[in-house]
Design a protein around this motif. Sequence first.
Motif, PDB file in Angstrom:
ATOM      1  N   PRO A   1       0.805  -1.236   0.000  1.00 46.70           N
ATOM      2  CA  PRO A   1       0.000   0.000   0.000  1.00 46.70           C
ATOM      3  C   PRO A   1       0.830   1.275   0.000  1.00 46.70           C
ATOM      4  N   GLN A   2       1.923   1.308   0.769  1.00 47.87           N
ATOM      5  CA  GLN A   2       2.726   2.532   0.817  1.00 47.87           C
ATOM      6  C   GLN A   2       3.304   2.869  -0.552  1.00 47.87           C
ATOM      7  N   ILE A   3       3.810   1.866  -1.255  1.00 45.51           N
ATOM      8  CA  ILE A   3       4.409   2.108  -2.570  1.00 45.51           C
ATOM      9  C   ILE A   3       3.332   2.332  -3.617  1.00 45.51           C
ATOM     10  N   LEU A   4       2.281   1.536  -3.579  1.00 46.01           N
ATOM     11  CA  LEU A   4       1.215   1.641  -4.569  1.00 46.01           C
ATOM     12  C   LEU A   4       0.563   3.021  -4.535  1.00 46.01           C
ATOM     13  N   LEU A   5       0.202   3.481  -3.347  1.00 42.51           N
ATOM     14  CA  LEU A   5      -0.462   4.785  -3.233  1.00 42.51           C
ATOM     15  C   LEU A   5       0.499   5.935  -3.525  1.00 42.51           C
ATOM     16  N   THR A   6       1.775   5.771  -3.163  1.00 45.55           N
ATOM     17  CA  THR A   6       2.756   6.807  -3.496  1.00 45.55           C
ATOM     18  C   THR A   6       2.922   6.923  -5.003  1.00 45.55           C
ATOM     19  N   ASN A   7       2.995   5.790  -5.694  1.00 44.57           N
ATOM     20  CA  ASN A   7       3.118   5.820  -7.155  1.00 44.57           C
ATOM     21  C   ASN A   7       1.869   6.401  -7.804  1.00 44.57           C
ATOM     22  N   ALA A   8       0.695   6.056  -7.263  1.00 46.07           N
ATOM     23  CA  ALA A   8      -0.549   6.621  -7.809  1.00 46.07           C
ATOM     24  C   ALA A   8      -0.577   8.134  -7.612  1.00 46.07           C
ATOM     25  N   ALA A   9      -0.174   8.589  -6.424  1.00 51.06           N
ATOM     26  CA  ALA A   9      -0.109  10.024  -6.181  1.00 51.06           C
ATOM     27  C   ALA A   9       0.936  10.688  -7.075  1.00 51.06           C
ATOM     28  N   SER A  10       2.001   9.960  -7.394  1.00 55.25           N
ATOM     29  CA  SER A  10       3.057  10.507  -8.247  1.00 55.25           C
ATOM     30  C   SER A  10       2.544  10.796  -9.650  1.00 55.25           C
ATOM     31  N   VAL A  11       1.674   9.931 -10.169  1.00 62.83           N
ATOM     32  CA  VAL A  11       1.070  10.193 -11.479  1.00 62.83           C
ATOM     33  C   VAL A  11       0.313  11.516 -11.441  1.00 62.83           C
ATOM     34  N   LEU A  12      -0.453  11.733 -10.377  1.00 58.27           N
ATOM     35  CA  LEU A  12      -1.246  12.958 -10.257  1.00 58.27           C
ATOM     36  C   LEU A  12      -0.353  14.179 -10.021  1.00 58.27           C
ATOM     37  N   ILE A  13       0.720  14.014  -9.249  1.00 63.86           N
ATOM     38  CA  ILE A  13       1.657  15.126  -9.039  1.00 63.86           C
ATOM     39  C   ILE A  13       2.328  15.487 -10.360  1.00 63.86           C
ATOM     40  N   GLY A  14       2.739  14.466 -11.124  1.00 62.83           N
ATOM     41  CA  GLY A  14       3.344  14.728 -12.428  1.00 62.83           C
ATOM     42  C   GLY A  14       2.402  15.486 -13.346  1.00 62.83           C
ATOM     43  N   PHE A  15       1.112  15.112 -13.292  1.00 60.55           N
ATOM     44  CA  PHE A  15       0.090  15.792 -14.093  1.00 60.55           C
ATOM     45  C   PHE A  15      -0.031  17.251 -13.664  1.00 60.55           C
ATOM     46  N   SER A  16      -0.226  17.479 -12.369  1.00 57.55           N
ATOM     47  CA  SER A  16      -0.463  18.839 -11.888  1.00 57.55           C
ATOM     48  C   SER A  16       0.780  19.716 -12.022  1.00 57.55           C
ATOM     49  N   MET A  17       1.956  19.133 -11.899  1.00 57.32           N
ATOM     50  CA  MET A  17       3.183  19.899 -12.085  1.00 57.32           C
ATOM     51  C   MET A  17       3.300  20.385 -13.520  1.00 57.32           C
ATOM     52  N   TYR A  18       2.992  19.503 -14.471  1.00 61.61           N
ATOM     53  CA  TYR A  18       3.224  19.818 -15.882  1.00 61.61           C
ATOM     54  C   TYR A  18       2.132  20.708 -16.466  1.00 61.61           C
ATOM     55  N   ALA A  19       0.930  20.631 -15.912  1.00 58.20           N
ATOM     56  CA  ALA A  19      -0.181  21.401 -16.470  1.00 58.20           C
ATOM     57  C   ALA A  19       0.105  22.893 -16.450  1.00 58.20           C
ATOM     58  N   GLN A  20       0.605  23.402 -15.322  1.00 57.55           N
ATOM     59  CA  GLN A  20       0.861  24.840 -15.255  1.00 57.55           C
ATOM     60  C   GLN A  20       2.037  25.252 -16.141  1.00 57.55           C
ATOM     61  N   SER A  21       2.964  24.322 -16.383  1.00 57.45           N
ATOM     62  CA  SER A  21       4.087  24.651 -17.261  1.00 57.45           C
ATOM     63  C   SER A  21       3.656  24.708 -18.727  1.00 57.45           C
ATOM     64  N   LEU A  22       2.474  24.174 -19.041  1.00 59.75           N
ATOM     65  CA  LEU A  22       1.916  24.302 -20.387  1.00 59.75           C
ATOM     66  C   LEU A  22       1.128  25.597 -20.545  1.00 59.75           C
ATOM     67  N   VAL A  23       0.522  26.062 -19.461  1.00 56.52           N
ATOM     68  CA  VAL A  23      -0.371  27.220 -19.511  1.00 56.52           C
ATOM     69  C   VAL A  23       0.374  28.535 -19.336  1.00 56.52           C
ATOM     70  N   VAL A  24       1.194  28.632 -18.281  1.00 59.89           N
ATOM     71  CA  VAL A  24       1.815  29.908 -17.917  1.00 59.89           C
ATOM     72  C   VAL A  24       2.717  30.465 -19.021  1.00 59.89           C
ATOM     73  N   PRO A  25       3.583  29.662 -19.674  1.00 56.62           N
ATOM     74  CA  PRO A  25       4.414  30.235 -20.744  1.00 56.62           C
ATOM     75  C   PRO A  25       3.585  30.855 -21.874  1.00 56.62           C
ATOM     76  N   GLN A  26       2.452  30.233 -22.190  1.00 54.79           N
ATOM     77  CA  GLN A  26       1.617  30.801 -23.243  1.00 54.79           C
ATOM     78  C   GLN A  26       1.018  32.137 -22.814  1.00 54.79           C
ATOM     79  N   LEU A  27       0.577  32.228 -21.566  1.00 52.41           N
ATOM     80  CA  LEU A  27       0.023  33.492 -21.081  1.00 52.41           C
ATOM     81  C   LEU A  27       1.080  34.592 -21.098  1.00 52.41           C
ATOM     82  N   PHE A  28       2.309  34.255 -20.779  1.00 55.12           N
ATOM     83  CA  PHE A  28       3.386  35.239 -20.838  1.00 55.12           C
ATOM     84  C   PHE A  28       3.605  35.744 -22.269  1.00 55.12           C
ATOM     85  N   GLN A  29       3.496  34.846 -23.264  1.00 53.71           N
ATOM     86  CA  GLN A  29       3.915  35.184 -24.617  1.00 53.71           C
ATOM     87  C   GLN A  29       2.795  35.608 -25.563  1.00 53.71           C
ATOM     88  N   LEU A  30       1.548  35.316 -25.247  1.00 54.83           N
ATOM     89  CA  LEU A  30       0.461  35.720 -26.139  1.00 54.83           C
ATOM     90  C   LEU A  30       0.391  37.239 -26.243  1.00 54.83           C
TER      91      LEU A  30
END
Length: 501
Positions: free
Chosen positions: A279-308
Amino acid sequence: MHGAVRHGPAEPGVLVDTPRPTARTGGVVGILAFAGIVAAITQTLVVPLIAELPKILGTSSSNASWVITATLLAAAVATPVAGRLGDMFGKRRMLLVSLTPLVAGSVVCALSSSVVPMIVGRGLQGLGMGVVPLGISLLRDVVPAEKLGSSIAIMSASMGVGGALGLPFAAAIAENSSWRVLFWVVAALSLAVGALIRFLVPRDAESRASQGFDVLGAIGLGIALVCLLLGVSKGADWGWGSGTTLGLLAAAVVVLLAWGRWELRVEDPLVDLRVTARPQILLTNAASVLIGFSMYAQSLVVPQLFQLPEGTGYGLGQSMLAMGLWMAPSGLMMMVMSPVGAKLSAARGPKVTLATGALIISLGYGLAVPVIDGGSTWSLLAVTLVCNTGVGFAYGAMPALIMGAVPQSETASANSFNTLMRSIGSSLAAAVIGVVMAQMTTDFGGHALTTAGGFRAAMLIGCGVALAAAFLAALIPVRAPANKDPLATEPSAPEAATAQA
C-alpha cells in the motif's frame, strides 16, 4: 555515531540495521544535484527551438515534433532498466554509463543538419534520463542517515532548477548564437558531471550482479510504454478516435497485462510487483502520477500566457527569453524550499510533506484562475512560485516514501519506477490540457488562440488533480519507525509475512 538505515539484502520486507557512512558528504550531494540539473536542462533544451525546428531541419512541423517525442519515449524505456541495472551493478557505475549516451546524443544533435540524426541524438539523450533516480538512490548508500532527508530534497529540487534555468539559458543562446552551441554546452556539462562522479563520488553498496537481468521483462515494458506514450502524445495529431491511436492504446493494455503476468512468475523480475503492490508504494506511485500531471499542467499554460499578444486581453506579450527569465525564480524556489520540506518530513513524516505539497500546488492553481483576465507578469510569477513550492515539497517526499518501503538492494529500481509514474502523469497532462486548449479557441488575426476560458479550465483541472493527489497521499499507510530514520518504515505484519513466504 553511526546512523542506521533499515534494509534487507535479500528478501523484501525483511529489514535489518546496517551502518551508514558518516563522512562529510556535502560535495557528493552537490555533484549529484548538478547531474540532475544537467539532465533537466537537456529535457527543456529544444523548447526555444520548437517554432524554428522545421526550418532548421528542412522538414515538416509534424516530423519535427519527433525531436521532443523521441526523448520522451527513450527516457520512459531507459529509466526502469537503468534502475534495475543500478541495483545489480552499482548505482554510481550506472550513473557513469547513463551519462555516455547523454554526451553522445548531444554531439550527434550538434552536428545534425536534418531531422533523422536529430531524432537519433535526442533519443540518445533520453537514454541518459535515468541519472536523476539513480542519483537519488545513490544518496541512500553514501549519505549519513541524519542528512539523508535534506539531501534527497535537494537532489529532487535540482530537476526544477534545471528546468527553470534551462529555458532562459537555451533562449539566450538561441537568440544570440548558433543553436548548435546549446548541444555543445550540454555535452561539455555532461562530461564535467561524469568526471566529478568518477573522481569524487564514493562507490555504493555491494551489487547483486549474480542475479539475472529480466531481458524479456525489459522488452515487454518498453513496448507497452512506447505504445502508451506514443498514443497519448500523438493522439491530438492523429485523432483520438483514429485506428492508430486506439490501436496503440489497446496494445499498451494487452502488453502491460502480459508483462505483469510474466513479472509475477520470473525469478528475478525487472520490477518486483509484489513489493510495488504494498500500500505505501502503490499509493505513493498513484499520487506521483497525479503530481506529475499537476506539475506539468501549469508549465503548459503559464508560458503561453506570458507570450500571447497583449491584444488578446489576457496575454502579456513577452519574448521567449523574457518569459524564461520570469519563470526562472520558480525553479529556484524549489531549491530554496527543499530544506523546509525536509524538516517537515523529519518532524511529521514524508506522507505529510507529500500531502502538503499537493495542497500548495492546488492553491497555486486556485490563485491563477482569477488573474488570467487582466493579470500581470508579477501575478503569474506569484502563481509559479506557489506551485513550485508545492512541487518541491512533493518531489522530495516521494523518493523518501518509496525508499522507506523497499530494501536497499531495490532502491534504484523502485525510485526509477516512481520517476516513470511521474513521467506518465506529465504525458497525460500534455494530452488532456492540449485537448482542452485546442477545443476552446478564438480567432485572433487569422490565428486560432486559446481563449481565457480555456486557460481557466486548464487551471481548474490542474487544481482538481492536485487535490486528488493530496487525498491519495493522506491514505498512504506509513508506520512511524522506532529508529527515527525518516526513510525507514516498518512493513505491517501481513506484508512482512507475505514477503517472507
